[in-house]
Design a protein around this motif. Structure first.
Motif, short mmCIF file in Angstrom:
data_model
loop_
_atom_site.label_atom_id
_atom_site.label_comp_id
_atom_site.label_asym_id
_atom_site.label_seq_id
_atom_site.Cartn_x
_atom_site.Cartn_y
_atom_site.Cartn_z
N ALA A 161 4.96 57.82 -90.58
CA ALA A 161 6.19 57.56 -90.88
C ALA A 161 6.26 57.29 -92.74
N MET A 215 5.99 49.02 -86.43
CA MET A 215 5.77 49.80 -85.30
C MET A 215 4.62 49.58 -84.58
N GLU A 231 11.60 53.08 -96.43
CA GLU A 231 11.19 51.69 -96.92
C GLU A 231 10.25 52.00 -97.86
N GLU A 246 15.59 54.50 -92.10
CA GLU A 246 15.14 53.17 -92.85
C GLU A 246 13.57 53.03 -92.76
N THR A 247 12.95 53.54 -91.80
CA THR A 247 11.43 53.24 -91.75
C THR A 247 10.56 54.55 -92.89
N GLY A 287 10.98 49.11 -81.42
CA GLY A 287 9.84 49.30 -82.56
C GLY A 287 8.49 49.69 -81.74
#
Length: 681
Positions: free
Chosen positions: A203, A1, A675, A671-672, A58
């Motif tokens: 995140a 990001m 991860e 997903e972020t 992003g």
């Protein structure tokens, strides 16, 4: 990001706040006032949508305003999770503003300028919650939202409305806000133990907090509980839900704002931030607090659905439905895995579209027919076919029927529950709670649909859905038949029962005839002697006094005739039926109707269509068919267009979820956050 400095998040927050001043200045010109409302709504939505392509690519847009404390700034961040909430709330504000114009004008509501101004400020604070960059910023907007929505809850200025407003502030501002502030202070302290103190969202969770949680898990659990409880107050998690049903005294557009657009969603969104961006899914899983969050949510969604079964007032039933449905989001957040988190976040827009449709339909019914009680809606489908059809579609989605948004989000959560069950058996129980709640959703929505489309005004069975000794009214034309709990056997004084089903002892004075007795009743003497020597008529097993003059002294009160211990006498229902079994009103029904009229129907006396207080008029509902319903005969397009728009969005999210921007945002969010996490469910 990639973070980019930008003033656009600040513009999104301020646009409707500035518009509130223009709304107040235009109080003498209603058309201009409502024009400012719509202009601000469109401008806010356009500004939010302009951020969407960059966020999906992003980019995170950041506005840093001022520094509060060392390492703590007043920051706005347009990240994927914030955009999910911002796109939803700003888009629905447009159709809610249109609906508000039709509703407020249709009922000629007072204080309309105050209403639209408070509505605009509420959406500004909602955008602040969506784009808050840390716990301090979200706490400030969280409290401001409670203050801004108080005039909306207490709009009617009745004692009930003021009481509901005070309870709303007590729960959400003085209760939930205090817990959020305490949790924020504890997080600041914990992160300061291992490095620079921070409360900024990150995140996947704050790294310093994860380190502190590994060394002091007890304090980390306390911080999670404080923050979770603080935000769960607005989300209506039991037992913190009491403010929500009472807030239904507010106008229906406010109910839509509370339940679908801003307030309860801000609570669910706050819990999402705590799980995903403060602690992170991995830390929540390791601490074991996520499981308890899911268990509490499962209990809430089941209990609230059962309570909804007993509510005859349509908005009250929808209120408890909201308590139940918001718990789906919290339950999904505790499932941790990819499917569970996607389902939880997808249920935020899914529930918003469906619940807004349902509340809009309820408000439209109130404006056009002044009917609020389900027991008075027999045959209303022919008077409002489009409205009730939209209600049916949204109700089907709430129950998880395919092709509507609710099915997709609940399907993801079911898969997540089963995946969690492979690691711990509690996942299977949570999946079972989801299935049970779906059945209960059908149970409390189907009677509304059935009453509207499949019952007639002159052949209406108004008994409550659930009939058992805890409550209910008899609706049979034969007094001896007890619909509440069935034809219950009487017992002796010592607790025993006779084999033939008749009572002994004191209750034997009023026998209920069996089939053989009824067969020979034509030959029997229709009178029976009482204990005092007077005669009493016996009709179908019910003893009534003989009103023949005789020798009785009429200056003395008549002897009371004991008609037996019926369930309807000992267990009155919360369902008010405006007629007795014979079709006429008795004193008890009249008293309840008078009280209800004063409470809920004070504004119904001069309606353009009919002048009765709820339910069908004496001549029955006027039938509206075909295209006539779409030409302004059913209701104004200011109300009908928002209903159809919200319903269409619910269907589109259920049919083509992959084409909706919401699913792309949610997949990016999950997903972020997952991860590198070791949850693996």
């Amino acid at each position: 990001m990639t973070e980019v400095d930008s003033l656009r998040p600040l513009f999104v927050v301020l646009v409707s706040f500035v518009a509130s001043g223009a709304i107040v200045a235009s109080h003498r010109r209603p058309n201009l006032r409502e024009g400012w409302t719509l202009l601000a709504a469109v401008a806010k939505f356009a500004a939010v949508v302009s951020l969407l392509p960059g966020v999906l690519a992003g980019t995170v847009y950041v506005t840093e305003v001022v520094t509060f404390l060392p390492y703590v700034e007043f920051t706005l961040r347009a990240d994927p999770l914030g955009m999910l909430f911002a796109v939803l709330a700003s888009g629905l504000w447009i159709i809610t503003s249109l609906y508000s114009i039709g509703y407020m004008r249709g009922l000629d509501e007072p204080n309309q300028t105050r209403y639209f101004a408070a509505f605009a400020v509420s959406l500004s604070t909602t955008m602040g919650i969506a784009f808050a960059g840390n716990l301090i910023t979200i706490f400030i907007f969280y409290e401001l939202l409670s203050i801004a929505t108080y005039p909306l809850v207490a709009h009617d200025e009745t004692p009930e409305a003021r009481s509901a407003g005070r309870k709303y502030l007590a729960y959400t501002m003085f209760g939930g806000g205090v817990f959020v502030l305490a949790g924020t202070v504890l997080v600041y302290w914990l992160t300061g133990l291992v490095g620079e103190p921070t409360v900024a969202f990150s995140a996947g969770g704050i790294d310093a907090l994860a380190t502190a949680a590994s060394s002091d898990p007890l304090m980390a659990k306390i911080a999670f509980v404080l923050l979770g409880v603080g935000f769960a107050v607005k989300a209506g998690l039991m037992p913190l839900h009491q403010w929500l049903p009472e807030a239904m005294v507010a106008p229906t557009p406010v109910s839509g704002l509370l339940h679908a657009v801003a307030v309860v969603k801000s609570g669910a969104f706050g819990v999402s931030r705590i799980v995903l961006d403060v602690f992170g899914p991995e830390v929540v899983f390791d601490l074991g607090v996520g499981v308890w969050l899911s268990v509490m949510a499962a209990v809430t969604l089941t209990a609230a659905s059962i309570i909804a079964l007993r509510k005859d007032h349509l908005k009250q039933r929808l209120a408890y439905s909201t308590v139940s449905q918001l718990s789906y989001i919290l339950l999904g957040l505790g499932l941790f895995g990819w499917h569970g988190l996607v389902g939880a976040l997808l249920h935020i827009p899914a529930h918003a579209f469906m619940k807004l449709t349902l509340f809009f339909c309820a408000g439209c019914i109130h404006v056009e027919t002044h009917t609020d009680y389900i027991s008075e809606m027999a045959g209303i489908g022919k008077r409002m076919p489009v409205t009730m059809a939209a209600f049916t579609v949204a109700a089907a989605g709430m129950a998880g029927i395919p092709l509507v948004a609710g099915f997709v989000s609940k399907f993801y959560m079911l898969v997540g529950g089963i995946a969690m069950g492979a690691a711990t058996p509690i996942g299977y129980y949570l999946a079972g709670a989801l299935l049970l709640s779906g059945v209960l959703n059908i149970a409390y929505f189907w009677p509304v649909v059935y009453t509207a489309f499949f019952e007639a005004e002159d052949a209406h069975d108004a008994k409550p859905l659930v009939e058992f000794p805890l409550g209910g009214r008899t609706t049979a034309t034969i007094d001896a038949v007890r619909t509440d709990g069935g034809d219950r056997k009487e017992s002796d004084d010592d607790g025993t029962e006779r084999e033939d089903g008749t009572a002994t002892g004191a209750d034997a004075e009023t026998p209920i005839p069996d089939a053989e007795d009824e067969a020979g009743s034509e030959e029997d003497d229709p009178t029976e002697s009482g204990d005092d020597g007077t005669e009493a008529n016996v009709d179908d097993g019910v003893v009534r006094p003989d009103f023949a003059p005789g020798d009785r002294d009429f200056s003395e009160p008549a002897e009371r005739v004991d008609t037996g211990n019926y369930a309807v006498d000992t267990n009155p229902s919360d369902t008010d039926v405006p007629f007795s079994p014979e079709g006429g009103s008795d004193d008890r029904d009249a008293g309840r109707l008078d009280e209800r009229d004063q409470r809920d129907h004070a504004d119904q006396t001069d309606h353009a269509d009919h002048d009765h207080h709820g339910g069908p008029p004496p001549s029955g509902w006027r039938s509206i068919r075909g295209l006539t319903a779409l030409l302004g005969r059913e209701t104004t397009w200011f109300m009908l267009a928002p209903i159809l728009t919200a319903m269409t969005l619910a269907v589109l999210l259920g049919v083509i979820p992959s084409e909706m921007a919401f699913l792309d945002l949610i997949e990016l969010i999950v997903e972020t956050r997952l991860e590198g996490a070791g949850v693996g469910l």
